[in-house]
Design a protein around this motif. Sequence first.
Motif, PDB file in Angstrom:
ATOM      1  N   LEU A  38      36.387  35.400  64.923  1.00  0.00           N
ATOM      2  CA  LEU A  38      36.833  35.775  63.500  1.00  0.00           C
ATOM      3  C   LEU A  38      37.827  36.868  63.473  1.00  0.00           C
ATOM      4  O   LEU A  38      38.022  37.963  64.324  1.00  0.00           O
ATOM      5  CB  LEU A  38      35.684  36.426  62.903  1.00  0.00           C
ATOM      6  CG  LEU A  38      34.689  35.345  62.372  1.00  0.00           C
ATOM      7  CD1 LEU A  38      33.418  36.004  61.690  1.00  0.00           C
ATOM      8  CD2 LEU A  38      35.183  34.338  61.141  1.00  0.00           C
ATOM      9  N   PHE A  39      38.991  36.667  62.851  1.00  0.00           N
ATOM     10  CA  PHE A  39      40.203  37.500  62.685  1.00  0.00           C
ATOM     11  C   PHE A  39      40.145  38.294  61.406  1.00  0.00           C
ATOM     12  O   PHE A  39      41.136  39.198  61.158  1.00  0.00           O
ATOM     13  CB  PHE A  39      41.319  36.729  62.862  1.00  0.00           C
ATOM     14  CG  PHE A  39      41.832  35.700  62.030  1.00  0.00           C
ATOM     15  CD1 PHE A  39      42.483  35.933  61.006  1.00  0.00           C
ATOM     16  CD2 PHE A  39      41.850  34.410  62.733  1.00  0.00           C
ATOM     17  CE1 PHE A  39      42.926  34.984  60.208  1.00  0.00           C
ATOM     18  CE2 PHE A  39      42.045  33.286  61.818  1.00  0.00           C
ATOM     19  CZ  PHE A  39      42.753  33.486  60.613  1.00  0.00           C
ATOM     20  N   ALA A  40      39.338  37.827  60.370  1.00  0.00           N
ATOM     21  CA  ALA A  40      39.207  38.399  59.087  1.00  0.00           C
ATOM     22  C   ALA A  40      37.831  38.072  58.520  1.00  0.00           C
ATOM     23  O   ALA A  40      37.293  37.156  58.525  1.00  0.00           O
ATOM     24  CB  ALA A  40      40.160  37.874  58.179  1.00  0.00           C
ATOM     25  N   THR A  41      37.284  39.162  57.656  1.00  0.00           N
ATOM     26  CA  THR A  41      35.949  39.236  57.071  1.00  0.00           C
ATOM     27  C   THR A  41      36.192  39.347  55.562  1.00  0.00           C
ATOM     28  O   THR A  41      37.386  39.870  55.115  1.00  0.00           O
ATOM     29  CB  THR A  41      35.012  39.798  57.667  1.00  0.00           C
ATOM     30  OG1 THR A  41      35.293  41.204  57.576  1.00  0.00           O
ATOM     31  CG2 THR A  41      34.358  39.177  58.995  1.00  0.00           C
ATOM     32  N   PHE A  42      35.200  39.234  54.991  1.00  0.00           N
ATOM     33  CA  PHE A  42      35.417  39.699  53.510  1.00  0.00           C
ATOM     34  C   PHE A  42      34.537  41.051  53.232  1.00  0.00           C
ATOM     35  O   PHE A  42      33.594  41.287  53.691  1.00  0.00           O
ATOM     36  CB  PHE A  42      34.651  38.676  52.478  1.00  0.00           C
ATOM     37  CG  PHE A  42      35.488  37.456  52.551  1.00  0.00           C
ATOM     38  CD1 PHE A  42      36.711  37.397  51.748  1.00  0.00           C
ATOM     39  CD2 PHE A  42      34.940  36.381  52.868  1.00  0.00           C
ATOM     40  CE1 PHE A  42      37.191  36.093  51.703  1.00  0.00           C
ATOM     41  CE2 PHE A  42      35.617  35.089  53.066  1.00  0.00           C
ATOM     42  CZ  PHE A  42      36.591  34.954  52.198  1.00  0.00           C
ATOM     43  N   GLY A  43      35.255  42.009  52.452  1.00  0.00           N
ATOM     44  CA  GLY A  43      34.710  43.220  51.879  1.00  0.00           C
ATOM     45  C   GLY A  43      33.635  42.784  50.747  1.00  0.00           C
ATOM     46  O   GLY A  43      33.252  41.487  50.572  1.00  0.00           O
ATOM     47  N   ALA A  44      33.525  43.781  49.682  1.00  0.00           N
ATOM     48  CA  ALA A  44      32.852  43.719  48.707  1.00  0.00           C
ATOM     49  C   ALA A  44      33.634  42.703  47.663  1.00  0.00           C
ATOM     50  O   ALA A  44      34.706  42.873  47.648  1.00  0.00           O
ATOM     51  CB  ALA A  44      32.292  44.707  48.000  1.00  0.00           C
ATOM     52  N   ILE A  85      28.327  43.399  46.687  1.00  0.00           N
ATOM     53  CA  ILE A  85      28.661  42.835  45.217  1.00  0.00           C
ATOM     54  C   ILE A  85      28.981  44.279  44.470  1.00  0.00           C
ATOM     55  O   ILE A  85      27.991  45.164  44.502  1.00  0.00           O
ATOM     56  CB  ILE A  85      27.714  42.119  44.497  1.00  0.00           C
ATOM     57  CG1 ILE A  85      27.496  40.841  45.356  1.00  0.00           C
ATOM     58  CG2 ILE A  85      28.238  41.825  43.007  1.00  0.00           C
ATOM     59  CD1 ILE A  85      28.875  39.808  45.545  1.00  0.00           C
ATOM     60  N   VAL A  86      30.156  44.388  43.859  1.00  0.00           N
ATOM     61  CA  VAL A  86      30.255  45.579  42.837  1.00  0.00           C
ATOM     62  C   VAL A  86      30.388  44.826  41.302  1.00  0.00           C
ATOM     63  O   VAL A  86      31.281  44.201  41.264  1.00  0.00           O
ATOM     64  CB  VAL A  86      31.485  46.181  43.359  1.00  0.00           C
ATOM     65  CG1 VAL A  86      31.829  47.582  42.329  1.00  0.00           C
ATOM     66  CG2 VAL A  86      31.405  46.969  44.588  1.00  0.00           C
ATOM     67  N   VAL A  87      29.554  45.399  40.544  1.00  0.00           N
ATOM     68  CA  VAL A  87      29.630  44.761  39.058  1.00  0.00           C
ATOM     69  C   VAL A  87      30.203  46.063  38.390  1.00  0.00           C
ATOM     70  O   VAL A  87      29.784  47.164  37.959  1.00  0.00           O
ATOM     71  CB  VAL A  87      28.371  44.542  38.733  1.00  0.00           C
ATOM     72  CG1 VAL A  87      28.317  43.967  37.160  1.00  0.00           C
ATOM     73  CG2 VAL A  87      27.766  43.258  39.444  1.00  0.00           C
ATOM     74  N   HIS A  88      31.149  45.626  37.452  1.00  0.00           N
ATOM     75  CA  HIS A  88      31.656  46.475  36.381  1.00  0.00           C
ATOM     76  C   HIS A  88      31.594  45.977  35.071  1.00  0.00           C
ATOM     77  O   HIS A  88      31.720  44.810  34.777  1.00  0.00           O
ATOM     78  CB  HIS A  88      33.323  46.546  36.916  1.00  0.00           C
ATOM     79  CG  HIS A  88      34.003  46.833  37.803  1.00  0.00           C
ATOM     80  ND1 HIS A  88      34.160  48.220  38.309  1.00  0.00           N
ATOM     81  CD2 HIS A  88      33.910  46.234  39.207  1.00  0.00           C
ATOM     82  CE1 HIS A  88      34.667  48.211  39.468  1.00  0.00           C
ATOM     83  NE2 HIS A  88      34.446  47.024  40.223  1.00  0.00           N
ATOM     84  N   GLU A  89      30.812  46.791  34.364  1.00  0.00           N
ATOM     85  CA  GLU A  89      30.543  46.471  32.820  1.00  0.00           C
ATOM     86  C   GLU A  89      31.881  46.660  32.092  1.00  0.00           C
ATOM     87  O   GLU A  89      31.873  47.547  31.257  1.00  0.00           O
ATOM     88  CB  GLU A  89      29.575  47.402  32.317  1.00  0.00           C
ATOM     89  CG  GLU A  89      28.827  47.018  31.028  1.00  0.00           C
ATOM     90  CD  GLU A  89      27.868  47.818  30.436  1.00  0.00           C
ATOM     91  OE1 GLU A  89      27.982  48.542  29.273  1.00  0.00           O
ATOM     92  OE2 GLU A  89      26.724  47.809  31.037  1.00  0.00           O
ATOM     93  N   ALA A  90      32.714  45.589  32.281  1.00  0.00           N
ATOM     94  CA  ALA A  90      34.049  45.487  31.800  1.00  0.00           C
ATOM     95  C   ALA A  90      34.365  44.298  30.956  1.00  0.00           C
ATOM     96  O   ALA A  90      35.544  44.203  30.329  1.00  0.00           O
ATOM     97  CB  ALA A  90      35.226  45.705  32.776  1.00  0.00           C
ATOM     98  N   ALA A  91      33.508  43.445  30.699  1.00  0.00           N
ATOM     99  CA  ALA A  91      33.758  42.270  30.011  1.00  0.00           C
ATOM    100  C   ALA A  91      32.985  42.332  28.786  1.00  0.00           C
ATOM    101  O   ALA A  91      31.831  42.854  28.567  1.00  0.00           O
ATOM    102  CB  ALA A  91      33.151  41.040  30.608  1.00  0.00           C
ATOM    103  N   THR A  92      33.387  41.564  27.535  1.00  0.00           N
ATOM    104  CA  THR A  92      32.809  41.728  26.449  1.00  0.00           C
ATOM    105  C   THR A  92      32.352  40.253  26.053  1.00  0.00           C
ATOM    106  O   THR A  92      31.955  39.734  25.076  1.00  0.00           O
ATOM    107  CB  THR A  92      33.824  42.177  25.270  1.00  0.00           C
ATOM    108  OG1 THR A  92      35.052  41.357  25.258  1.00  0.00           O
ATOM    109  CG2 THR A  92      34.249  43.595  25.557  1.00  0.00           C
ATOM    110  N   ALA A  93      32.620  39.225  26.922  1.00  0.00           N
ATOM    111  CA  ALA A  93      32.269  37.897  26.715  1.00  0.00           C
ATOM    112  C   ALA A  93      31.799  37.312  27.940  1.00  0.00           C
ATOM    113  O   ALA A  93      32.425  37.604  29.188  1.00  0.00           O
ATOM    114  CB  ALA A  93      33.539  37.200  26.051  1.00  0.00           C
TER     115      ALA A  93
END
Length: 320
Positions: A38-44, A85-93
Motif C-alpha cells: 500500500l502506498f496510500a491509506t485514508f485518514g478520517a 469519522i468526524v461529524v460536524h453539526e453543520a447541515a440544516t437539511a
Amino acid sequence: MNRKNFLASILGMGSLLSLKAFNTSDKSKTMNNYSNELFATFGAIHLNNTSIEKATEFWNRIVGMKLRKTYNKTAEFGSENKTLIVVHEAATAPYMAGYSGMYHVAIHATTASEFAKMMYRIFANNYPCSPTDHTMSKSVYLTDSDGVTIEITLETPERFKRVVTTGGLKIEAADGSLHSASSPLDVEAVMKELKDKDLSGYVSDETKIGHIHLYANSVEKSNTFYRQMGFEQFNFLPQFMYADVGAGGTYHHRIVMNSWHGQNRPLAPANNAGMRHYHIVFKTKERLTKALNSVSTYEEKEGGFWVNDPTGNLIFLTHV
C-alpha cells in the motif's frame, strides 16, 4: 432513470446495490500491474450532519464506534485509539439524492469475526440494512440519521478471478462459479464467524476507512485526476459510467467513481448533509509530492495540503 433501473438495464439483473471489482483480465495476468505494498491509506472522513445527538446514536450504538471527542458542534468517532469519522453539526437539511459528491464511505473490518460482530450489532438493533456479496468483498449497506450511505466491508480479493461480459456482466469467482456483481450475502455463513455477542465494546483498532465511492460529474475527468495523482487503474468502464483506482496491495478498489446519478451534476447545496472532506495519507513524501505536482492548485494549511478533484470534492493530503 434511477440508479437501480439503470444498473439493471446495463447488467441484465433485477436488483443491484453496487458495481464493484470490474476487471476484464484474468487476475494472474493483472497482479503485476499493481504495487505490492500500500502506498496510500485514508485518514478520517469528515461528514456534515444535522444533529450530533442523532449522529452519536448511529455511530456509537449502531456501528459500534467510540465517541472519542466533542468540541464546537463536532464529534469524533472511532476505535479506542483512532478516529475514523468526524461529524460536524453543520447541515440544516438531510442528504439529497441526484447530486455529485460522496455516494458512500466504506468502513473495513480486517477479520471475518470482526465483520460478523459489526453485522450482528446492526441486526441486534433492528436497523435497516442490505447485506451484499460483491465476490471481491462482503458488505452491508446502511444509512445514517441524515440518509448518508455507509458501507461496512470485509475484503475478500482471494475469491475474485475476473469479470465475464458474455451474455451480460457477471463476476467469475476463483472457483470458476459465476455471480452477479451484487448478490445476496450468505448471512448465515458470516454469522458462523461470530466469536461472541457482547456489544459493550467498540470496533477493533484495526478497523479502517477502506474505500470511498464518489458520484462524479465526469468519470473520465475524475479517473484521469486520480491516475495522475499516482493511483493505479483497476477498472475504467466509461460505457458503464464507472471507474476505480487502487493504492497497491491485493485489494484495488480504493477510490471509486460513477455517474449513475446523472452526468455533469453539481455538488449538493452546502446546507445538505454529506461529505465535508476526506483525507488521503501517502506513505512517503515522494508520493505526496507526485500528487501535488499533478494538480493545478492547492493550499497548504493545517499541516497538509488541500485540493479539489474535478467534481469539487475537497481532499486533505498528508504523508506519514
